[in-house]
Each structure stands twice: as C-alpha cells, then as structure tokens.
Design an enzyme around this catalytic site. Structure first.
Site, PDB file in Angstrom:
ATOM      1  N   ARG A 112      90.183   3.172  40.017  1.00  0.00           N
ATOM      2  CA  ARG A 112      89.178   2.922  38.984  1.00  0.00           C
ATOM      3  C   ARG A 112      87.867   2.438  39.590  1.00  0.00           C
ATOM      4  O   ARG A 112      86.809   2.505  38.957  1.00  0.00           O
ATOM      5  CB  ARG A 112      89.669   1.907  37.948  1.00  0.00           C
ATOM      6  CG  ARG A 112      88.818   1.933  36.666  1.00  0.00           C
ATOM      7  CD  ARG A 112      89.189   0.878  35.641  1.00  0.00           C
ATOM      8  NE  ARG A 112      88.691  -0.436  35.994  1.00  0.00           N
ATOM      9  CZ  ARG A 112      89.445  -1.483  36.329  1.00  0.00           C
ATOM     10  NH1 ARG A 112      90.754  -1.387  36.349  1.00  0.00           N
ATOM     11  NH2 ARG A 112      88.903  -2.641  36.659  1.00  0.00           N
ATOM     12  N   TYR A 153      69.490  16.976  26.427  1.00  0.00           N
ATOM     13  CA  TYR A 153      70.837  17.383  26.040  1.00  0.00           C
ATOM     14  C   TYR A 153      71.219  16.609  24.771  1.00  0.00           C
ATOM     15  O   TYR A 153      70.914  15.419  24.653  1.00  0.00           O
ATOM     16  CB  TYR A 153      71.776  17.057  27.193  1.00  0.00           C
ATOM     17  CG  TYR A 153      73.211  17.443  26.954  1.00  0.00           C
ATOM     18  CD1 TYR A 153      73.604  18.783  26.962  1.00  0.00           C
ATOM     19  CD2 TYR A 153      74.182  16.479  26.737  1.00  0.00           C
ATOM     20  CE1 TYR A 153      74.921  19.137  26.743  1.00  0.00           C
ATOM     21  CE2 TYR A 153      75.504  16.823  26.523  1.00  0.00           C
ATOM     22  CZ  TYR A 153      75.874  18.153  26.527  1.00  0.00           C
ATOM     23  OH  TYR A 153      77.181  18.494  26.312  1.00  0.00           O
ATOM     24  N   ASP A 191      67.856  14.060  34.542  1.00  0.00           N
ATOM     25  CA  ASP A 191      69.057  14.892  34.424  1.00  0.00           C
ATOM     26  C   ASP A 191      68.709  16.243  35.061  1.00  0.00           C
ATOM     27  O   ASP A 191      67.953  17.033  34.492  1.00  0.00           O
ATOM     28  CB  ASP A 191      69.436  15.048  32.954  1.00  0.00           C
ATOM     29  CG  ASP A 191      70.724  15.847  32.756  1.00  0.00           C
ATOM     30  OD1 ASP A 191      71.057  16.675  33.623  1.00  0.00           O
ATOM     31  OD2 ASP A 191      71.387  15.647  31.720  1.00  0.00           O
ATOM     32  N   LYS A 220      79.020  21.503  35.396  1.00  0.00           N
ATOM     33  CA  LYS A 220      78.286  22.763  35.380  1.00  0.00           C
ATOM     34  C   LYS A 220      78.172  23.337  36.796  1.00  0.00           C
ATOM     35  O   LYS A 220      79.172  23.695  37.375  1.00  0.00           O
ATOM     36  CB  LYS A 220      76.921  22.543  34.730  1.00  0.00           C
ATOM     37  CG  LYS A 220      76.976  21.662  33.454  1.00  0.00           C
ATOM     38  CD  LYS A 220      77.696  22.309  32.285  1.00  0.00           C
ATOM     39  CE  LYS A 220      77.987  21.354  31.133  1.00  0.00           C
ATOM     40  NZ  LYS A 220      76.848  20.616  30.585  1.00  0.00           N
TER      41      LYS A 220
END
Ligand SMILES: *Cc1c(COP(=O)(O)O)cnc(C)c1O
Length: 398
Positions: free
Chosen positions: A56, A110, A182, A207
């Site tokens: 984690r 987005y 981004d 992506k």
C-alpha cells in the site's frame, strides 16, 4: 534496479523506455523483472538498514520499477504510479491544498476531473475558478492569494485543443502555486511537460502509457518533494497500484516511444485522408492546418498524437450508423490502445449537456472521436470508407 544515471543520463527516450527499472544484468538474473505479489516483506526494524516495504506504500519492487521508468521518461526527479488516473489526479490535488485554498483550472477538462473540482473538493473547502485556456490573460486574472494549483490538460478531449502552456505557467509562478498538467493525450513522447515548467505531470496510464486496454492505472511525475506529498495521501486514502497492474504498465511502457511514433503517423495520415471523404463535414486533428491550434501544436509537440475527431453530415443518426457499421474499429470509450476505438461524446463524456451546449463547445451531433490504433493504414481507411458509405445510405433510406 536500473535507475543509475549511467543508464538514464544521456540515453534517448526509447532506450530509457526499454531499460529503466529492469533488473541489473548479472549471470542468472532474469532479463525481465518478475511480478512480486507479496504484500509484505521481511523486516525486523530500522536496524535492517532498509525502508519498511508494504504494497500500500507504493514501494513494492514492481511499483518502484514502474515509477522509475515514468520519472526517466518525463525527466523528473521522481514519480509515482497509482491505482487509476483519477487516483493520481485526486491525490495530487489533495496533497497540494487544504481548506480555504483555491485552484485555477482550464474549462477543457476530463469529465471526472471537472466533477472533482466542481462538486467534491468544495465539500473540503477547496474552490475552483474555471477559465478559458485560450485567453492568455484569464489565468493571471483568476488567481488569488489563496491559489495553490493551476491545472491544465492537453491536448484536450475531444476537440484536441493545444493551448500554449506559458500563460498558465506564468500565472502559477506569480501566485506561488504549482502548475499541474494532465498529459494523458500527449504522453512524454510528444511533450516533456517538465521542460515547459509543469510541476505535477499527471497521466491516466490506462491510456497510452499502458497502451493495450488491459489495465487501469495512473501516474504523477515531479520533484521528490511533490511525490513525497502525493505518496503520503496515497498511503492514507489507499490508492496504490496493484503489483500485477504495475508490472503490466511497465511492460506496456517499454514500447511507448515505438507505439507513439506509429500512432502519430497513422492518425495524421487518416486525418488528411478524411478531409477528402464525402459525408464528412469536419476533420479535427492538430496536425491539419485547419485546426485552430495547428501553429501552437507544431511549436510545442514532437508529434500530434493518435487522436482525431470527425463530424458526419447527417448528425447523430449518421454517427450512430457509422459506428454500428464499423467492422475493424470498435465502438467503446477510452483510448490509447493498440486497437482503433471510436466513441460519440454525446453518448459518453458530454451526455449531460444539451445539443446546443455541445454545439457551443465544438461538439455538434455527428461528432465521432477516433483513437487510432496500430493497425495498417489501408485497412483502417477501407473500414472507415465503408462505414461512412453505410451511414450516408442509412440516411437516404430514411
Ligand atoms: C481517462 C482519463 C482520465 C481518468 O483516468 P482513469 O485511469 O480512468 O482513472 C483522466 N484524464 C484524462 C485526460 C483521461 O483521458
């Protein structure tokens, strides 16, 4: 792990993509790093002389090697892979802000990023002013003494606008805020954002970085201090990447420069070809002189990217028929994979807007976004040609 400067320093992007983060060459060592599924690692205390490893925390061997590769490609001090693009974006914004702080963001974002800024962060006392990224003066005018982050995205979805980073960067510097970007659509192959003064480089690694439509992941790259802060948030909110996904992402990134070269080439050739196709009223691609940002894109980018959009004569009905008749390209959301995908923003990202609102954003009904894959150009042309024909035929038949 191969992160030393002799491997990364002067070597080119494609070499770094292949080698950074891979095991050191020594007799008997695997050439490809294994997947380490162990959630925890032997550790009896600080006397062991190593950090406590726990998956984690983002310091499992696969999480670390993919982070090293991201940093090497972006040319940043450090990087971090997370469970999704939205985990990368939200953890970065949470790390950079506290109650009372302010963000200045591009209007072209987005959908989920926009929702996070408009509806979720205000619940934590963080507000956002959205600006038109095409207006250079708007950035500076929107900043306040409380501004901590300036956020941009490019190229934008789905109209592929490529705005100059300069005014946003200057506004961030003047406000003593960080510039976050981004860069999912551009990738480090087409634009090294750090060279343009971006402090927090964000990716939906789902992506192009992953590139095979087989994982969900995100990334953030920047200074060691920035990554330390984002890692702290990731540990608390629990958005670390699974080692299996980290391994797959690292595998995909080895071919990123080779894939992008071909995505760039095929998308440009298809865009040029579409401009002569009857039944297509508009072709949107930054590599075309008709695109409003052609000059800026040519100046800033090393490649125009693998995305392109078209507008079909006959509106939504024609677009539906076009998508339904494709034999090779598939209708599905998402982008950046080896296979060509098409989607209609009116059904996906912009479903909540009225036709008039979409039209005002440059997304009339009939708009189809295409993520150009790695197939042969001639096969894609043939498929698109027959689908445009079928769409026109469907309209004539009524
Ligand atoms: C897909 C996407 C995201 C969200 O990424 P996930 O991996 O789905 O969380 C963020 N920004 C852009 C530009 C995207 O295309």
């Amino acid at each position: 792990m191969n992160t030393d400067p002799s491997v990364n320093g002067n070597r080119g992007l494609a070499t770094r993509a292949v080698h950074t983060g891979q095991p050191r060459a020594r007799p008997g060592a695997p050439v490809v790093a294994p997947i380490v599924r162990s959630s925890t690692f032997h550790w009896s205390g600080p006397g062991d002389g190593i950090d406590l490893l726990y998956s984690r925390y983002g310091n499992n061997p696969n999480q670390r090697s993919v982070a090293a590769k991201i940093a090497a490609l972006e040319g940043t001090e450090d990087a971090l892979a997370l469970a999704s693009g939205m985990a990368a974006i939200s953890m970065t914004l949470l790390a950079a802000t506290r109650t009372g702080d302010h963000i200045v963001a591009s209007r072209h974002l987005y959908g989920a990023t926009h929702a996070l800024l408009a509806h979720e962060l205000p619940r934590r006392g963080v507000t956002t002013t959205f600006v038109d990224p095409g207006d250079p003066a708007a950035w500076r005018a929107a900043t306040t003494p409380a501004t901590r982050v300036v956020l941009i995205e490019l190229p934008t979805n789905p109209t592929l606008r490529v705005f100059d980073i300069g005014p946003a960067r200057d506004a961030a510097r003047a406000a003593n805020a960080i510039l976050a970007a981004d860069m999912t659509f551009a990738t480090p192959v087409n634009l090294r954002a750090a060279e343009h003064g971006v402090d927090a480089i964000l990716h939906s690694a789902t992506k192009y970085l992953g590139g095979h439509s087989d994982l969900i992941a995100g990334a953030v790259a920047g200074s060691a201090e920035l990554i330390h802060g984002v890692t702290k948030m990731m540990k608390l909110y629990g958005g670390s990447i699974d080692p299996q996904a980290a391994w797959l992402l690292e595998r995909g990134m080895r071919t990123l420069p080779a894939r992008m070269e071909r995505h760039n080439r095929t998308a440009l050739a298809l865009a040029q070809w579409f401009t002569g196709v009857e039944g297509v009223t508009q072709v949107i691609h930054p590599g075309l002189p008709s695109h409003p940002d052609h000059e800026c894109a040519t100046r800033m980018l090393d490649g125009y990217g693998g995305m392109l959009s078209i507008v079909l004569d006959g509106g939504g009905e024609a677009a539906d028929a076009f998508c339904a008749n494709l034999a090779l390209a598939a209708a599905a959301p998402s982008l950046g994979g080896v296979e060509t995908l098409v989607s209609q923003p009116r059904h996906t990202s912009h479903v909540d807007l009225s036709p008039a609102e979409r039209e005002a954003l440059g997304i009339p009904d009939g708009f189809v976004r295409i993520s150009v894959g790695l197939e042969d150009l001639e096969d894609l042309k043939a498929d698109f040609a027959q689908a445009v024909g079928a769409a026109s035929g469907a309209l004539v038949r009524g």
